[in-house]
Every structure is written in C-alpha cells, then in structure tokens.
Motif scaffolding. Structure first.
Motif, PDB file in Angstrom:
ATOM      1  N   LEU A  73     -50.748  31.382  -5.105  1.00 13.21           N
ATOM      2  CA  LEU A  73     -49.405  30.886  -4.825  1.00 13.21           C
ATOM      3  C   LEU A  73     -48.457  32.066  -4.613  1.00 13.21           C
ATOM      4  O   LEU A  73     -48.780  33.197  -5.005  1.00 13.21           O
ATOM      5  CB  LEU A  73     -48.932  30.004  -5.980  1.00 13.21           C
ATOM      6  N   PRO A  74     -47.288  31.849  -4.002  1.00  9.65           N
ATOM      7  CA  PRO A  74     -46.367  32.956  -3.695  1.00  9.65           C
ATOM      8  C   PRO A  74     -45.954  33.800  -4.901  1.00  9.65           C
ATOM      9  O   PRO A  74     -45.671  34.977  -4.771  1.00  9.65           O
ATOM     10  CB  PRO A  74     -45.157  32.250  -3.070  1.00  9.65           C
ATOM     11  N   ASP A  75     -45.941  33.209  -6.100  1.00  5.49           N
ATOM     12  CA  ASP A  75     -45.534  33.945  -7.301  1.00  5.49           C
ATOM     13  C   ASP A  75     -46.724  34.589  -8.029  1.00  5.49           C
ATOM     14  O   ASP A  75     -46.594  34.996  -9.176  1.00  5.49           O
ATOM     15  CB  ASP A  75     -44.760  33.030  -8.250  1.00  5.49           C
ATOM     16  N   ASN A  76     -47.885  34.666  -7.367  1.00  5.84           N
ATOM     17  CA  ASN A  76     -49.136  35.202  -7.924  1.00  5.84           C
ATOM     18  C   ASN A  76     -49.790  34.287  -8.952  1.00  5.84           C
ATOM     19  O   ASN A  76     -50.774  34.665  -9.579  1.00  5.84           O
ATOM     20  CB  ASN A  76     -48.961  36.604  -8.518  1.00  5.84           C
ATOM     21  N   GLU A  77     -49.243  33.097  -9.142  1.00  4.58           N
ATOM     22  CA  GLU A  77     -49.882  32.094  -9.983  1.00  4.58           C
ATOM     23  C   GLU A  77     -51.086  31.556  -9.206  1.00  4.58           C
ATOM     24  O   GLU A  77     -51.139  31.664  -7.975  1.00  4.58           O
ATOM     25  CB  GLU A  77     -48.889  30.966 -10.265  1.00  4.58           C
ATOM     26  N   LEU A  78     -52.070  30.998  -9.900  1.00  6.09           N
ATOM     27  CA  LEU A  78     -53.235  30.436  -9.237  1.00  6.09           C
ATOM     28  C   LEU A  78     -53.280  28.928  -9.411  1.00  6.09           C
ATOM     29  O   LEU A  78     -53.218  28.417 -10.525  1.00  6.09           O
ATOM     30  CB  LEU A  78     -54.528  31.042  -9.800  1.00  6.09           C
ATOM     31  N   ASP A  79     -53.387  28.224  -8.300  1.00  9.04           N
ATOM     32  CA  ASP A  79     -53.715  26.808  -8.276  1.00  9.04           C
ATOM     33  C   ASP A  79     -55.232  26.770  -8.104  1.00  9.04           C
ATOM     34  O   ASP A  79     -55.859  27.814  -7.899  1.00  9.04           O
ATOM     35  CB  ASP A  79     -53.007  26.137  -7.096  1.00  9.04           C
ATOM     36  N   TRP A  80     -55.843  25.623  -8.170  1.00  9.38           N
ATOM     37  CA  TRP A  80     -57.306  25.528  -8.068  1.00  9.38           C
ATOM     38  C   TRP A  80     -57.693  24.381  -7.156  1.00  9.38           C
ATOM     39  O   TRP A  80     -57.000  23.364  -7.079  1.00  9.38           O
ATOM     40  CB  TRP A  80     -57.919  25.326  -9.461  1.00  9.38           C
ATOM     41  N   GLY A  81     -58.817  24.558  -6.460  1.00  8.93           N
ATOM     42  CA  GLY A  81     -59.366  23.516  -5.611  1.00  8.93           C
ATOM     43  C   GLY A  81     -60.878  23.519  -5.720  1.00  8.93           C
ATOM     44  O   GLY A  81     -61.480  24.528  -6.092  1.00  8.93           O
ATOM     45  N   PRO A  82     -61.524  22.396  -5.401  1.00  3.35           N
ATOM     46  CA  PRO A  82     -62.974  22.313  -5.527  1.00  3.35           C
ATOM     47  C   PRO A  82     -63.694  23.027  -4.383  1.00  3.35           C
ATOM     48  O   PRO A  82     -63.226  23.026  -3.249  1.00  3.35           O
ATOM     49  CB  PRO A  82     -63.254  20.813  -5.483  1.00  3.35           C
ATOM     50  N   TYR A  83     -64.829  23.616  -4.717  1.00  3.80           N
ATOM     51  CA  TYR A  83     -65.712  24.240  -3.727  1.00  3.80           C
ATOM     52  C   TYR A  83     -66.773  23.230  -3.348  1.00  3.80           C
ATOM     53  O   TYR A  83     -67.492  22.726  -4.215  1.00  3.80           O
ATOM     54  CB  TYR A  83     -66.357  25.493  -4.314  1.00  3.80           C
ATOM     55  N   GLU A  84     -66.871  22.940  -2.062  1.00  2.00           N
ATOM     56  CA  GLU A  84     -67.847  21.966  -1.564  1.00  2.00           C
ATOM     57  C   GLU A  84     -68.813  22.606  -0.579  1.00  2.00           C
ATOM     58  O   GLU A  84     -69.354  21.933   0.289  1.00  2.00           O
ATOM     59  CB  GLU A  84     -67.112  20.789  -0.901  1.00  2.00           C
ATOM     60  N   GLY A  85     -69.019  23.904  -0.696  1.00  2.00           N
ATOM     61  CA  GLY A  85     -69.883  24.634   0.228  1.00  2.00           C
ATOM     62  C   GLY A  85     -69.048  25.521   1.133  1.00  2.00           C
ATOM     63  O   GLY A  85     -67.814  25.426   1.167  1.00  2.00           O
ATOM     64  N   ALA A  86     -69.749  26.394   1.879  1.00  2.36           N
ATOM     65  CA  ALA A  86     -69.055  27.386   2.710  1.00  2.36           C
ATOM     66  C   ALA A  86     -68.087  26.754   3.704  1.00  2.36           C
ATOM     67  O   ALA A  86     -67.060  27.342   4.040  1.00  2.36           O
ATOM     68  CB  ALA A  86     -70.078  28.255   3.442  1.00  2.36           C
ATOM     69  N   GLY A  87     -68.381  25.558   4.168  1.00  2.92           N
ATOM     70  CA  GLY A  87     -67.505  24.870   5.110  1.00  2.92           C
ATOM     71  C   GLY A  87     -66.201  24.393   4.497  1.00  2.92           C
ATOM     72  O   GLY A  87     -65.307  23.940   5.206  1.00  2.92           O
ATOM     73  N   SER A  88     -66.082  24.479   3.184  1.00  4.01           N
ATOM     74  CA  SER A  88     -64.856  24.019   2.518  1.00  4.01           C
ATOM     75  C   SER A  88     -63.871  25.154   2.266  1.00  4.01           C
ATOM     76  O   SER A  88     -62.914  24.994   1.520  1.00  4.01           O
ATOM     77  CB  SER A  88     -65.209  23.331   1.184  1.00  4.01           C
ATOM     78  N   LEU A  89     -64.123  26.313   2.907  1.00  4.62           N
ATOM     79  CA  LEU A  89     -63.250  27.477   2.732  1.00  4.62           C
ATOM     80  C   LEU A  89     -62.508  27.793   4.019  1.00  4.62           C
ATOM     81  O   LEU A  89     -63.044  27.612   5.111  1.00  4.62           O
ATOM     82  CB  LEU A  89     -64.085  28.705   2.327  1.00  4.62           C
ATOM     83  N   ALA A  90     -61.299  28.292   3.862  1.00  5.58           N
ATOM     84  CA  ALA A  90     -60.506  28.738   5.009  1.00  5.58           C
ATOM     85  C   ALA A  90     -59.907  30.094   4.677  1.00  5.58           C
ATOM     86  O   ALA A  90     -59.584  30.373   3.524  1.00  5.58           O
ATOM     87  CB  ALA A  90     -59.398  27.737   5.314  1.00  5.58           C
ATOM     88  N   THR A  91     -59.741  30.924   5.692  1.00  7.60           N
ATOM     89  CA  THR A  91     -59.106  32.226   5.505  1.00  7.60           C
ATOM     90  C   THR A  91     -57.599  32.037   5.469  1.00  7.60           C
ATOM     91  O   THR A  91     -57.026  31.430   6.373  1.00  7.60           O
ATOM     92  CB  THR A  91     -59.487  33.183   6.652  1.00  7.60           C
ATOM     93  N   VAL A  92     -56.991  32.560   4.407  1.00  5.64           N
ATOM     94  CA  VAL A  92     -55.544  32.438   4.230  1.00  5.64           C
ATOM     95  C   VAL A  92     -54.978  33.843   4.041  1.00  5.64           C
ATOM     96  O   VAL A  92     -55.424  34.587   3.177  1.00  5.64           O
ATOM     97  CB  VAL A  92     -55.205  31.559   3.000  1.00  5.64           C
ATOM     98  N   ARG A  93     -54.011  34.198   4.881  1.00  5.41           N
ATOM     99  CA  ARG A  93     -53.352  35.505   4.753  1.00  5.41           C
ATOM    100  C   ARG A  93     -52.085  35.308   3.924  1.00  5.41           C
ATOM    101  O   ARG A  93     -51.299  34.410   4.162  1.00  5.41           O
ATOM    102  CB  ARG A  93     -52.995  36.068   6.119  1.00  5.41           C
ATOM    103  N   HIS A  94     -51.937  36.174   2.931  1.00  5.10           N
ATOM    104  CA  HIS A  94     -50.782  36.109   2.032  1.00  5.10           C
ATOM    105  C   HIS A  94     -49.841  37.260   2.348  1.00  5.10           C
ATOM    106  O   HIS A  94     -49.959  38.343   1.784  1.00  5.10           O
ATOM    107  CB  HIS A  94     -51.246  36.159   0.573  1.00  5.10           C
TER     108      HIS A  94
END
Length: 191
Positions: A73-94
């Motif tokens: 998150l913008p304040d360096n806090e971490l939210d969480w999401g489930p991993y469902e395999g490599a297809g469930s990931l996206a590249t995010v630039r911060h």
C-alpha cells in the motif's frame, strides 16, 4: 552500509545461481514440519536476485495450502491476497520503487496475516539470535507488530542465501526474532 553490502553480493549472482538456489530453497523449506502441517501460509514473491520463492509458492498451492501474498500500500503497509498460481499475479510498479508481482483479485485486509500458520519473511540477513535485517522499509516490522498485537503466534521463517546467515545484525527495540532461517543448504532454528 550493511544493507548495501548484502544487496551488492546479490546483484553479483547470475540468473543460473538464483535459479539453482531457488530450487534448493524450495526443497529445504518444504521439509519443515511447520509447512508440512500448515493450512495457511503468508509468503511473498521474490524479485530480482532475492532468494527465489515461486517454486515454493507453487508447491504449497499444489498441496492445498492457502497462500497469502502481500500487496504493498502507499504507506508501506501490507494488504494480502490469495495466490492461485502464477496466472494470479500481476506486475505492479510502486512509484519510482521496483516493480513487484502481486496477487490480483480480492483483497483480504492487513489483518489477514494473523490467520497464517507460517509467515515466510524476506530479508537481507539473519544473525545467531534470529534477528532479521530487512530492506529498511518497515513493512514487515509492521506485520510482526500486528501479529503480536493480535496474539497470533505463527512460525516466522526467513528465506536467505547461505552467506546471509551472519554472527550479528543491528537490532532495535521493535525488532522481533524469527524462529528459523531456510537457506539452500539447510535450516537453522533459533527457538
């Protein structure tokens, strides 16, 4: 300076070094009784020359383990999401910082980590007391504080290269020791 030194060594690793280490790291980590019995694991996706985690994430997911991955998150806090395999990931630039692979889909909130049986932590080094040296952003210090406040007591495991297990790293009052470190050559426990 200590962080820069560890990062410099990592930068010198070849893609082949990183790939071989990731495979060995996954084998060692999967031998941990804590992971063998875990129903839920909070982990992370390695970037660049960090000790590789994708093989481990895939193996845990294939076992039916619920794998949670962080979303910065913008304040360096971490939210969480489930991993469902490599297809469930996206590249995010911060902003100007590095791009991270993060889970797509539902966000579970920062408190979701409190339900994990094991938390796999990134780091740059760990010492003989189990004190972890992170990158300095504080995201995982916040995670560890959140776990303590909630009364959760997951196994805390840091994933590193063999050369990153050292005699001593600086520690501050808020730092918490990990229970174990996994490297490509083995496991070391701290309590």
């Amino acid at each position: 300076m200590l962080r820069r030194g560890f990062l410099s060594v990592r930068t010198g690793l070849t893609d082949d070094d990183v790939r071989k280490s990731a495979a060995a790291l996954a084998v060692r980590a999967l031998e941990l009784p804590e992971l063998a019995h875990a129903r839920s694991v909070a982990a992370y996706v390695s970037v660049g020359s960090e000790p590789g985690t994708l093989a481990l994430l895939d193996a845990l997911h294939a076992r039916g383990v619920r794998v949670l991955l962080p979303v910065l998150l913008p304040d360096n806090e971490l939210d969480w999401g489930p991993y469902e395999g490599a297809g469930s990931l996206a590249t995010v630039r911060h902003g100007t910082r590095m791009a991270l692979l993060e889970p797509v889909g539902d966000r579970l909130g920062p408190e979701a980590v409190s339900g994990a049986d094991v938390v796999l932590l990134p780091g740059l080094a760990v010492d003989g007391r189990g004190m972890r040296l992170g990158r300095g952003g504080g995201s995982y210090d916040r995670v560890l504080a959140r776990l303590e406040r909630s009364g959760a007591d997951p196994a805390l495991v840091v994933l590193l290269y063999d050369t990153e297990v050292v005699e001593r790293v600086p520690a501050e009052a808020h730092d918490r020791p990990v229970h174990a470190v996994v490297t490509p050559s083995g496991v070391r426990r701290f309590r």
